[in-house]
Design an enzyme around this catalytic site. Structure first.
Site, PDB file in Angstrom:
ATOM      1  N   HIS A 306       0.859  -1.179   0.000  1.00 32.17           N
ATOM      2  CA  HIS A 306       0.000   0.000   0.000  1.00 32.17           C
ATOM      3  C   HIS A 306       0.889   1.221   0.000  1.00 32.17           C
ATOM      4  O   HIS A 306       1.938   1.217   0.642  1.00 32.17           O
ATOM      5  CB  HIS A 306      -0.903   0.002   1.245  1.00 32.17           C
ATOM      6  CG  HIS A 306      -2.043   0.942   1.138  1.00 32.17           C
ATOM      7  ND1 HIS A 306      -1.925   2.273   1.455  1.00 32.17           N
ATOM      8  CD2 HIS A 306      -3.313   0.760   0.708  1.00 32.17           C
ATOM      9  CE1 HIS A 306      -3.085   2.861   1.235  1.00 32.17           C
ATOM     10  NE2 HIS A 306      -3.945   1.974   0.781  1.00 32.17           N
ATOM     11  N   ASP A 364      -7.985  -5.417   0.223  1.00 31.32           N
ATOM     12  CA  ASP A 364      -8.447  -6.176  -0.938  1.00 31.32           C
ATOM     13  C   ASP A 364      -8.095  -7.647  -0.863  1.00 31.32           C
ATOM     14  O   ASP A 364      -8.667  -8.468  -1.570  1.00 31.32           O
ATOM     15  CB  ASP A 364      -7.854  -5.583  -2.213  1.00 31.32           C
ATOM     16  CG  ASP A 364      -8.388  -4.205  -2.457  1.00 31.32           C
ATOM     17  OD1 ASP A 364      -9.573  -4.000  -2.176  1.00 31.32           O
ATOM     18  OD2 ASP A 364      -7.626  -3.345  -2.907  1.00 31.32           O
TER      19      ASP A 364
HETATM   20  N1  ACO Z   1       4.184  -7.642  -4.811  1.00 30.37           N
HETATM   21  C1  ACO Z   1       5.538  -7.659  -4.987  1.00 30.37           C
HETATM   22  N2  ACO Z   1       6.321  -6.572  -4.850  1.00 30.37           N
HETATM   23  C2  ACO Z   1       5.713  -5.406  -4.539  1.00 30.37           C
HETATM   24  C3  ACO Z   1       4.331  -5.304  -4.358  1.00 30.37           C
HETATM   25  C4  ACO Z   1       3.562  -6.478  -4.488  1.00 30.37           C
HETATM   26  N3  ACO Z   1       2.240  -6.455  -4.323  1.00 30.37           N
HETATM   27  N4  ACO Z   1       4.012  -4.026  -4.057  1.00 30.37           N
HETATM   28  C5  ACO Z   1       5.148  -3.334  -4.064  1.00 30.37           C
HETATM   29  N5  ACO Z   1       6.192  -4.167  -4.368  1.00 30.37           N
HETATM   30  C6  ACO Z   1       7.613  -3.796  -4.424  1.00 30.37           C
HETATM   31  C7  ACO Z   1       7.904  -3.042  -5.704  1.00 30.37           C
HETATM   32  O1  ACO Z   1       8.331  -3.912  -6.741  1.00 30.37           O
HETATM   33  C8  ACO Z   1       9.011  -2.098  -5.277  1.00 30.37           C
HETATM   34  O2  ACO Z   1      10.223  -2.829  -5.253  1.00 30.37           O
HETATM   35  P1  ACO Z   1      11.635  -2.059  -5.544  1.00 30.37           P
HETATM   36  O3  ACO Z   1      11.767  -1.025  -4.458  1.00 30.37           O
HETATM   37  O4  ACO Z   1      12.639  -3.159  -5.454  1.00 30.37           O
HETATM   38  O5  ACO Z   1      11.493  -1.454  -6.919  1.00 30.37           O
HETATM   39  C9  ACO Z   1       8.632  -1.750  -3.842  1.00 30.37           C
HETATM   40  O6  ACO Z   1       7.847  -2.861  -3.352  1.00 30.37           O
HETATM   41  C10 ACO Z   1       7.804  -0.468  -3.692  1.00 30.37           C
HETATM   42  O7  ACO Z   1       6.735  -0.553  -4.613  1.00 30.37           O
HETATM   43  P2  ACO Z   1       6.051   0.715  -5.313  1.00 30.37           P
HETATM   44  O8  ACO Z   1       5.228   0.262  -6.458  1.00 30.37           O
HETATM   45  O9  ACO Z   1       7.083   1.758  -5.547  1.00 30.37           O
HETATM   46  O10 ACO Z   1       5.127   1.212  -4.133  1.00 30.37           O
HETATM   47  P3  ACO Z   1       3.880   2.143  -4.287  1.00 30.37           P
HETATM   48  O11 ACO Z   1       3.662   2.766  -2.960  1.00 30.37           O
HETATM   49  O12 ACO Z   1       4.031   3.059  -5.455  1.00 30.37           O
HETATM   50  O13 ACO Z   1       2.706   1.108  -4.659  1.00 30.37           O
HETATM   51  C11 ACO Z   1       0.825  -0.292  -4.630  1.00 30.37           C
HETATM   52  C12 ACO Z   1       1.669   0.739  -3.853  1.00 30.37           C
HETATM   53  C13 ACO Z   1       0.420   0.283  -5.985  1.00 30.37           C
HETATM   54  C14 ACO Z   1      -0.463  -0.542  -3.847  1.00 30.37           C
HETATM   55  C15 ACO Z   1       1.644  -1.594  -4.804  1.00 30.37           C
HETATM   56  O14 ACO Z   1       2.017  -2.103  -3.547  1.00 30.37           O
HETATM   57  C16 ACO Z   1       0.897  -2.652  -5.610  1.00 30.37           C
HETATM   58  O15 ACO Z   1       0.937  -2.619  -6.845  1.00 30.37           O
HETATM   59  N6  ACO Z   1       0.215  -3.616  -4.918  1.00 30.37           N
HETATM   60  C17 ACO Z   1      -0.578  -4.598  -5.584  1.00 30.37           C
HETATM   61  C18 ACO Z   1      -1.906  -4.001  -5.997  1.00 30.37           C
HETATM   62  C19 ACO Z   1      -2.828  -3.778  -4.824  1.00 30.37           C
HETATM   63  O16 ACO Z   1      -3.026  -4.642  -3.978  1.00 30.37           O
HETATM   64  N7  ACO Z   1      -3.432  -2.575  -4.770  1.00 30.37           N
HETATM   65  C20 ACO Z   1      -4.419  -2.229  -3.755  1.00 30.37           C
HETATM   66  C21 ACO Z   1      -4.045  -0.997  -3.051  1.00 30.37           C
HETATM   67  S1  ACO Z   1      -5.163  -0.742  -1.715  1.00 30.37           S
HETATM   68  C22 ACO Z   1      -6.532  -0.013  -2.372  1.00 30.37           C
HETATM   69  O17 ACO Z   1      -6.549   0.607  -3.392  1.00 30.37           O
HETATM   70  C23 ACO Z   1      -7.764  -0.206  -1.566  1.00 30.37           C
END
Ligand code: ACO
Length: 430
Positions: A306, A364
Site C-alpha cells: 500500500h 483487498d
Molecule cells: N508484490 C511484490 N512486490 C511489490 C508489491 C507487491 N504487491 N508491491 C510493491 N512491491 C515492491 C515493488 O516492486 C518495489 O520494489 P523495488 O523497491 O525493489 O522497486 C517496492 O515494493 C515499492 O513498490 P512501489 O510500487 O514503488 O510502491 P507504491 O507505494 O508506489 O505502490 C501499490 C503501492 C500500488 C499498492 C503496490 O504495492 C501494488 O501494486 N500492490 C498490488 C496491488 C494492490 O493490492 N493494490 C491495492 C491498493 S489498496 C486499495 O486501493 C484499496
C-alpha cells in the site's frame, strides 16, 4: 528547520518557508509561494511527499496502521456503528444524535429510486459490458436528470446532491449487476436498511420471496464502512481535481469511479481473487512468491502493499474477521481460496523481501473472498467499492467546495521536450 519555518537554500540565496502543523501527523512545508519567490517548481511524481489540500475528514498513520474517520478509529465504527452513521459522520463531522440519525436515514431511504427513464440507459450497454463501465456511464448521466442539484454554489443543492448520490448508488450498482447477469431490475424497498436493501435489489427475483440474511447484511454493511473514505487517494484526488473546476458533483463522482477502476487501486480486489484462483493450491504458493520477488517478472502479489500503510492495513484485520463470519454463516468450511490466502499471507509475512519492503496484506486481500461468498461475481467487486466510497468522495468534494481558499487544481511540470523550434514545410523534413 526552526519551529515554524524551513530554510531552502539554492546557491547563495535562501528563503524561509512556513511550516504548518496538522492536529496529528506530519507537519507540512508550505510551498504555495515558492514559484513566485524562487522561480522553481517542486517535483514529486505520484505525490509521495505532497499534501494536496487541507482536510479534517480522514486521518491515516501508515506506520502505525491507524485509520480514523473524523477522529474515530475504524475498528470502533465497524464494531459498534453502521454505514449510514459513518456517512453522517463523514459528511457532517460528528456522530449523529438519535433524532439526527433517524432523519438522515429517512432522507437517504426516500431518495433511493432513480428516474424511471434512466433504467433505459442500461439496455444501451452490451450485455457483456463490465459493470464498472456501466457505472461510469450511468453515474455521469445522473447530472442529466437532477438539474435541480447541480448548482454547486447553493449549499442546499450541494446537500441534496450528496444525499441523492449516497441513496442512488446502491440502486445503480444493483441495476448494473442485474443487467450483467440478465435478470430483471428489482426496485428499492424502504422497509429494509441500507445494506439489506442493496442485497435484496441484487439477489431477489420476481418469482419468489428473498429473505435477506441479517449476518450477511451486517457483513455487507461493515464492508461499506471499511471502504467509506481513505484520505487523498487516487480516486478522491480525482474527484477533488474534477470538482476544482466547478464541475457538477455527479460528473465528479463519475470521474472518481473511472479512476477507482484501475488494478493498482479499486480494481485490486478483483485482481487479488483472480490471483488466488490462479494459484489454486497451497503447494503452488512458492512459485508465485518467487515470481513476485523477481525483478524481471512484472507479476505482483495482488492485495499486498500500500502506498501509505507500511504496517498491517487496519481494514484488512476487520475484513479477515468478517470473511470468517460470512463463511461460517454460509457453512463454507473448506474454501480452497481461503486456504491459499491464509498460507500466502503467512509465507509473505515471514519472507525477507516482503518484510524489508513493508508489504502487508491490504483490505483487498480478504474482501474478494467475502464478496464471492456473498454471491457477487468478481466483476462486481470494484462496483461495491465505488458504492461505499461515494460518501467519502462526496464529503471530500463538499469540504473542497466550502473551503474559501479553494482554487482550480493546476499542477505544473518539469518540461523535458524540445526547446522552441521553427515549423518546416513537409517537403523539407527528413
Ligand atoms: N508484490 C511484490 N512486490 C511489490 C508489491 C507487491 N504487491 N508491491 C510493491 N512491491 C515492491 C515493488 O516492486 C518495489 O520494489 P523495488 O523497491 O525493489 O522497486 C517496492 O515494493 C515499492 O513498490 P512501489 O510500487 O514503488 O510502491 P507504491 O507505494 O508506489 O505502490 C501499490 C503501492 C500500488 C499498492 C503496490 O504495492 C501494488 O501494486 N500492490 C498490488 C496491488 C494492490 O493490492 N493494490 C491495492 C491498493 S489498496 C486499495 O486501493 C484499496
Amino acid at each position: 528547520m526552526s519551529d515554524n519555518t524551513a530554510k531552502l537554500t539554492m546557491g547563495d540565496k535562501s528563503w524561509d518557508l512556513k511550516v504548518r502543523p496538522g492536529s496529528i501527523g506530519p507537519d507540512v512545508v508550505d510551498i504555495a509561494s515558492l514559484y513566485a519567490q524562487t522561480g522553481c517548481f517542486t517535483y514529486d511524481p505520484g505525490f509521495t511527499s505532497t499534501a494536496s489540500c487541507e482536510s479534517a475528514i480522514t486521518y491515516i498513520d501508515g506506520d502505525e496502521g491507524t485509520l480514523l474517520y473524523r477522529g474515530y478509529p475504524i475498528e470502533q465504527l465497524a464494531e459498534h456503528g453502521d454505514f449510514l452513521e459513518s456517512c453522517y459522520l463523514l459528511l457532517y463531522g460528528e456522530l449523529p444524535t438519535k433524532a439526527q440519525k433517524d432523519d438522515f436515514v429517512h432522507r437517504v431511504t426516500y431518495h433511493t429510486m432513480i428516474h424511471e427513464q434512466m433504467s433505459r440507459f442500461f439496455t444501451g450497454f452490451r450485455r457483456d459490458a463490465h459493470p464498472m463501465a456501466i457505472m461510469v456511464g450511468t453515474v455521469g448521466a445522473l447530472s442529466a436528470f437532477y438539474h435541480d442539484s447541480t448548482d454547486i454554489s447553493d449549499p442546499h443543492q450541494r446537500m441534496v446532491a450528496s444525499l441523492r448520490m449516497i441513496a442512488k448508488m446502491p440502486t445503480l450498482a444493483a441495476m448494473a449487476y442485474k443487467y450483467h447477469v440478465g435478470q430483471p431490475f428489482v426496485y428499492p424497498r424502504n422497509d429494509l436498511d441500507y445494506a439489506s436493501n442493496f442485497l435484496h435489489m441484487c439477489f431477489a427475483v420476481p418469482c419468489e420471496e428473498y429473505k435477506v440474511n441479517p449476518v450477511l447484511a451486517r457483513a455487507m454493511d461493515r464492508i461499506f464502512i471499511l471502504h467509506a473514505d481513505h484520505e487523498q487517494n487516487a480516486s478522491t484526488s480525482t474527484v477533488r481535481l474534477a470538482g476544482s473546476s466547478g464541475a457538477n458533483p455527479f460528473a465528479c463522482i463519475a470521474a472518481g469511479i473511472a479512476c477507482l477502476w484501475g488494478p493498482a487501486h479499486g480494481g485490486a480486489n478483483e485482481a487479488a481473487l483472480n490471483m488466488l484462483s490462479e494459484i489454486g493450491s497451497v503447494d503452488r504458493i512458492p512459485e508465485y512468491i518467487a515470481r513476485a520477488k523477481d525483478k524481471n517478472d512484472p507479476f505482483r502479489l495482488m492485495g499486498f502493499g500500500h502506498r501509505v500503510y507500511k504496517n498491517y492495513d487496519p481494514r484488512a484485520r476487520i475484513m479477515q474477521k468478517t470473511t470468517h463470519e460470512v463463511l461460517a454463516e454460509l457453512g463454507i468450511r473448506d474454501d480452497p481460496l481461503l486456504d491459499v490466502a491464509m498460507e500466502l499471507e503467512k509465507i509473505a509475512l515471514n519472507d525477507d523481501y516482503f518484510v524489508e519492503k513493508k508489504l502487508y496484506p491490504n483490505i483487498d486481500f480478504y474482501s474478494g473472498i467475502t464478496l464471492r461468498a456473498l454471491g457477487f461475481p468478481t466483476t462486481m467487486f470494484t462496483v461495491l467499492f465505488a458504492l461505499a466510497r461515494t460518501v467519502g468522495w462526496i464529503a471530500q468534494w463538499k469540504e473542497m467546495v466550502e473551503d474559501p481558499s479553494q482554487k482550480i487544481g493546476r499542477p505544473r511540470q518539469l518540461y523535458t521536450g524540445a526547446a522552441q523550434r521553427d515549423y518546416l514545410p513537409i517537403s523539407q523534413r527528413r
